[in-house]
Write a protein that holds these residues in place. Structure first.
Motif: not given
Lengths: 263, 86
Positions: A56-79
């Motif tokens: 459960e802890r592992g899944f929560q951490n993976l969820n955090r990483l997945f969405y962390h990189y999602f927002f990093k990607l979107v912020a990186g490419i969105t003027p």
């Protein structure tokens, strides 16, 4: 406030290409969301599911990483898009976090913020294959006990005390639905009953401007406008005060007053 | 658990007042409709029932409790478990 009618001037020089960028960035975001999950993350989820003693802890951490990189990607490419997240928000733990709700991006933004996180998810999502598996393995709670979700709800509530003691965050949108005009709607009592039951502090936070990035009723991301998305910590309401437990109504009143406070 | 039904009712009414802020509900009042007693409350009540009975309830028994509507239902639920155990 999250005023949906605010002026959204396109950044100079981007007016011509904005429609194209809106589509391209939306496609890239959805590709990450789908293919990115399958290619880069699903093997880790399967590995955690099979081999981790604390899946459960592992899944929560993976969820955090997945969405962390999602927002990093979107912020990186969105003027024009920036994310502001103060240390006072990142450091929240062992708390019921209560938040306003203006966009479908809000829950995933909070998942990307807290390493150990749970939330209450609309019960219909527990019918969706794969997603249902992810939600259950992440320890998220269904919004009702319908559809045979009573056992899951009981199991998760029984584990809540330990989860909160182990620095977990249970975040909830007490309005239950997105606000279309930025104003705080009627609050449901669930979050406050849980905080009261487990003597957990209620930390009130405010999300701004996710509704300007992914607007209600639209499919495309809104790019090329100055858009500072942020999460602010507004305050804490403690259910225990001077040796007394505050009533659910009092907790709701104090929380509402924090949610409505102007910056 | 050595409680008469009356004592059990009395205990439950105190729990409802202290834990769920529900004062003196009628024994046959629909708790969900009249007092917005929801599944979160029901799970909190299970903890109290386990404390009263001094036993850990099985998941199956807990699942059954989700259908409880009234104070009398709760008394019946507790008594049934007690009889089955003894």
């Amino acid at each position: 406030m999250n005023n949906p009618s605010r002026s959204e001037a396109v950044i100079p020089g981007f007016k011509m290409i904005k429609p194209v960028l809106d589509v391209v960035i939306t496609i890239i975001a959805w590709l990450y969301y789908t293919l990115g999950f399958v290619l880069f993350f699903s093997p880790f989820y399967v590995a955690v599911s099979l081999f981790s003693k604390e899946s459960e802890r592992g899944f929560q951490n993976l969820n955090r990483l997945f969405y962390h990189y999602f927002f990093k990607l979107v912020a990186g490419i969105t003027p024009g898009l920036t994310f502001r997240l103060s240390e006072s928000v990142r450091s929240i733990h062992s708390s019921v976090v209560v938040c306003n709700h203006v966009s479908y991006l809000d829950p995933i933004l909070l998942i990307s913020t807290f390493p150990r996180q749970k939330t209450i998810v609309k019960h219909t999502f527990f019918r969706v294959p794969i997603l249902s598996w992810l939600l259950k393995r992440s320890g998220y709670l269904p919004s009702t006990t319908q559809d045979g979700l009573d056992v899951l709800m009981i199991e998760q509530m029984q584990k809540m005390d330990t989860f909160l003691q182990e620095r977990g965050v249970l975040f909830i949108f007490p309005e239950g639905t997105r606000s279309r005009d930025g104003r705080i709607g009627r609050l449901n009592s669930g979050a406050f009953k849980i905080a009261r039951q487990f003597h957990a502090p209620i930390t009130v936070v405010r999300i701004r401007n996710t509704n300007h990035l992914f607007r209600p009723g639209r499919f495309r991301f809104n790019t090329c406008v100055t858009n500072p998305v942020s999460i602010e910590r507004l305050g804490v309401v403690n259910p225990d005060e001077n040796g007394q437990i505050l009533s659910t109504t009092e907790l709701m009143t104090r929380t509402r007053s924090l949610m409505q406070a102007d910056p | 658990m050595n409680l008469t039904r009356e004592q059990l009712q009395h205990k439950l009414l105190r729990i409802f007042e202290e834990n769920f802020e529900i004062k003196n509900p009628g024994l046959d009042d629909d708790l969900r409709e009249a007092y917005e007693f929801d599944s979160i409350d029901a799970i909190g009540l299970l903890v109290e029932i386990e404390r009263i009975m001094g036993v850990k309830l099985s998941q199956e028994k807990k699942k059954q409790s989700m259908d409880i509507r009234t104070i009398n239902d709760i008394c019946n639920y507790v008594e049934t478990i007690h009889i089955a155990r003894s």
